[in-house]
Write an enzyme that holds these catalytic residues in place. Structure first.
Site, PDB file in Angstrom:
ATOM      1  N   MET A 293       0.629  -1.326  -0.185  1.00  0.00           N
ATOM      2  CA  MET A 293      -0.159  -0.263   0.211  1.00  0.00           C
ATOM      3  C   MET A 293       0.687   1.160   0.149  1.00  0.00           C
ATOM      4  SD  MET A 293      -3.400   0.894  -0.361  1.00  0.00           S
ATOM      5  CE  MET A 293      -4.540  -0.080   0.695  1.00  0.00           C
ATOM      6  N   ARG A 297       0.715   4.044  -2.679  1.00  0.00           N
ATOM      7  CA  ARG A 297       0.351   5.329  -2.690  1.00  0.00           C
ATOM      8  C   ARG A 297       0.993   6.505  -3.306  1.00  0.00           C
ATOM      9  NH1 ARG A 297      -2.170   4.211   3.156  1.00  0.00           N
ATOM     10  NH2 ARG A 297      -4.556   4.374   2.872  1.00  0.00           N
ATOM     11  N   TYR A 441      -8.786   5.511  -5.634  1.00  0.00           N
ATOM     12  CA  TYR A 441      -8.238   4.391  -4.570  1.00  0.00           C
ATOM     13  C   TYR A 441      -7.180   3.998  -3.980  1.00  0.00           C
ATOM     14  CZ  TYR A 441      -5.643   4.350  -9.681  1.00  0.00           C
ATOM     15  OH  TYR A 441      -5.325   4.857 -11.041  1.00  0.00           O
ATOM     16  N   GLU A 442      -6.235   3.300  -3.658  1.00  0.00           N
ATOM     17  CA  GLU A 442      -5.253   3.537  -2.814  1.00  0.00           C
ATOM     18  C   GLU A 442      -5.389   4.549  -1.598  1.00  0.00           C
ATOM     19  OE1 GLU A 442      -3.772   0.941  -3.029  1.00  0.00           O
ATOM     20  OE2 GLU A 442      -3.926   0.387  -4.778  1.00  0.00           O
ATOM     21  N   GLY A 443      -6.926   4.758  -1.198  1.00  0.00           N
ATOM     22  CA  GLY A 443      -7.049   5.406   0.075  1.00  0.00           C
ATOM     23  C   GLY A 443      -7.232   6.734  -0.201  1.00  0.00           C
TER      24      GLY A 443
END
Length: 594
Positions: A293, A297, A441-443
């Site tokens: 992650m 990110r 996406y990815e947080g």
């Protein structure tokens, strides 16, 4: 259709003049990462992305991916598969992977310009190798030796691609709610059953196999996030000796219909007792997941940067060509029927906003990547630990700010086109649509904000902030009498001091009411990003002044820095005021349905 030209000159300036990357790479043990090698990588990456990927950007948007329901297989847009074959043939897939796994062994930061170029030239296509990199990182740091041999090497070579299968229909960022199950088979493998959604590159026609990294629960798993394990689940079954075992029980159930990135396969993946293998320790999947992650990110931040730069390039070209009205101060081109719109102050405001965010953001993103290299390879343990803390602190800032600025820059660039930007002919509306996903996406930006303020500041007591502020103060002290940057030192010191004070104020209020963290987190994150960017603009001016760059280049950096400090950095005042209003400024909304 929008065009793209890789900004190699500015990339070289950032790497070599601002960050001193060549010396850093040599110090970190990357003997092959010489200036000659890196220059060749930049030039060839520019050629590949400009001539192979960029022309396919509109094609991918127009055609999208297609799912054959009978077979569950996905066909990618025209030219995408062939472009991937060229990508692999050129050795790009393993550019920054260790040589022992089949890679070229260059530092992580050396691959960042390539990543930016790919994202700017064709974001949808770039998502396919992006997820492979995340899977590579997880297997490299947490996989067993046989898993690295069987799964990691084909990923590094590009013969296979990877995915991250985290999200489920009922749980997005709250992974503690996930339901996918993993039952032991008694032979060292597990049967994985469940449904994952929003899986980028979950199915495609690029490669013969796809390596899914899947979060699931073992039968004895405790509730919540502490009961999650990570498994490697290939589309085509593979034995521990590398032998092929036929089709696995994993299938693409559908493709999402999306606002943008149409050429990227966003899949619903169904696992029906699929064979998989545990990565790392049972119930420790989140640790391995965050290895993927954090890398992803930072990579998504570069997506925002790449789209911003492409949008700016096209807006600049159009603004120089489009004739509309006369300058308010009198005709600038009296021999023409009207002046080009670039002479109008408001158009310059939009273009300079993009330019300041792009060029400053490039330094911010590249520096975070360099800190990753230092964290892994510095000869001194204390330096490695400090860089690791700094990477953790910078990751949410880079991811959130570069993507939020990506949305802003594609908006501003489209605005320069007027109504012509809204139609498909110029390709600007595609850039705007594609940019929107990067903040999600990815947080999401909200998740990044909570990570920064809630975890990196509150839980970790601001360790990364202290390191970064020490760098800022050291720079200010070293350049206190430097005429080239004198005008930027005082405001930079002031913002750094205010950053510290705001952090203490939020922390004090949060001790009495935890909701204060959530109320302040977004504004705290954006405030942080603007101060970080101010630091990098001041450093860029200093680096340009000390370099062998032409005077026009130096003047351009100084003028853009002045614009940033005068026109964009004051945004911190609004964010500070919002933070100071506290949770009291957020009245509760009824949860009852009207």
């Amino acid at each position: 259709m929008s065009t793209y030209h890789a900004p190699v000159a500015d990339m070289r300036f950032v790497l070599f003049d601002v960050l001193g990357a060549e010396a850093q790479f040599q110090r970190l043990g990357f003997a092959d990462a010489t200036r000659d090698v890196l220059d060749a990588v930049l030039d060839e990456a520019a050629r590949f992305t400009e001539t192979v990927l960029a022309p396919l950007n509109a094609v991918g948007d127009r055609e999208g991916c297609r799912l054959d329901q009978a077979s569950g297989r996905v066909t990618t847009p025209t030219g995408f598969k062939q472009a991937y074959a060229q990508f692999v043939e050129g050795g790009w897939a393993g550019l920054t992977s260790p040589a022992e796994f089949g890679g070229q062994g260059l530092p992580h930061a050396a691959g960042v310009p390539l990543k930016e170029m790919i994202d700017a030239s064709n974001l949808a296509w770039g998502n396919f190798p992006l997820l492979s990199h995340g899977a590579t990182e997880a297997l490299m740091h947490h996989g067993e030796a046989w898993q690295q041999e069987v799964f990691l090497k084909p990923l590094v070579e590009g013969r296979w691609t990877g995915t991250m299968c985290l999200t489920e229909p009922h749980c997005g960022s709250d992974l503690g709610l996930l339901k996918t199950r993993a039952e032991p088979n008694g032979d060292g493998s597990y049967s994985i059953t469940g449904t994952k959604i929003f899986i980028t590159a979950g199915e495609h026609d690029f490669t013969d196999n796809i390596v899914h990294l899947v979060l699931a629960r073992l039968p004895d798993a405790p509730a919540g996030s502490k009961g999650i394990s990570l498994f490697v689940v290939p589309r085509e079954r593979v034995g521990q000796d590398g032998s092929a075992g036929g089709a696995n029980a994993v299938r693409c159930g559908s493709l999402e219909h999306k606002m943008g990135i149409h050429g990227s396969a966003t899949c619903v993946m169904n696992f029906d007792g699929a064979q998989g293998y545990l990565i790392g320790q049972p119930h420790k999947g989140l640790m391995a997941m965050f290895t993927m992650m954090n890398t992803a990110r930072l990579a998504v931040g570069l997506q925002g940067l790449g789209l911003s730069d492409r949008a700016l390039q096209n807006a600049l070209r159009y603004s120089r060509e489009r004739l509309q009205m006369r300058a308010l101060s009198g005709a600038k081109f009296p021999d023409k029927p009207a002046d080009p719109i670039i002479v109008h102050p408001d158009v310059r405001r939009m273009l300079l906003t993009c330019k300041a965010l792009v060029e400053g953001g490039r330094v911010m993103g590249y520096d975070a990547a360099l800190q990753v290299d230092i964290a892994h390879h510095a000869p001194d343990a204390a330096e490695r630990e400090q860089a690791d803390v700094l990477v953790g602190f910078l990751t949410p800032i880079v991811k959130a700010c570069l993507t939020e600025w990506g949305v802003e820059c594609t908006y501003q660039a489209l605005q320069c086109f007027g109504g012509h930007g809204y139609i498909a002919e110029h390709g600007m509306e595609q850039l705007s649509r594609d940019a929107r996903i990067t903040t999600l996406y990815e947080g999401t930006t909200g998740i990044q904000a909570l990570d920064l303020l809630g975890r990196k500041i509150m839980q970790l007591q601001g360790a990364g902030l202290r390191i970064f502020l020490a760098q800022v103060m050291s720079f200010c002290d070293a350049h206190a009498n430097d005429a080239a940057v004198a005008e930027f030192i005082a405001p930079l010191r002031e913002k750094a001091a205010q950053w510290q004070q705001l952090t203490l104020q939020v922390g004090k209020r949060a001790a009495a009411n935890p909701d204060e963290v959530g109320a302040a987190s977004y504004d705290y994150l954006m405030y942080s990003g603007y101060v970080v960017l101010a630091y990098w603009w001041a450093r860029s001016v200093a680096a340009a002044n000390a370099s062998a760059q032409p005077q026009t280049f130096k003047d351009d950096k100084r003028d853009t820095a002045r614009f940033y400090f005068a026109r964009i950095l004051p945004r911190t005042l609004a964010h500070a005021a919002a933070m100071e209003s506290g949770v009291a400024g957020l009245p509760e909304l009824s949860v009852d349905v009207a």
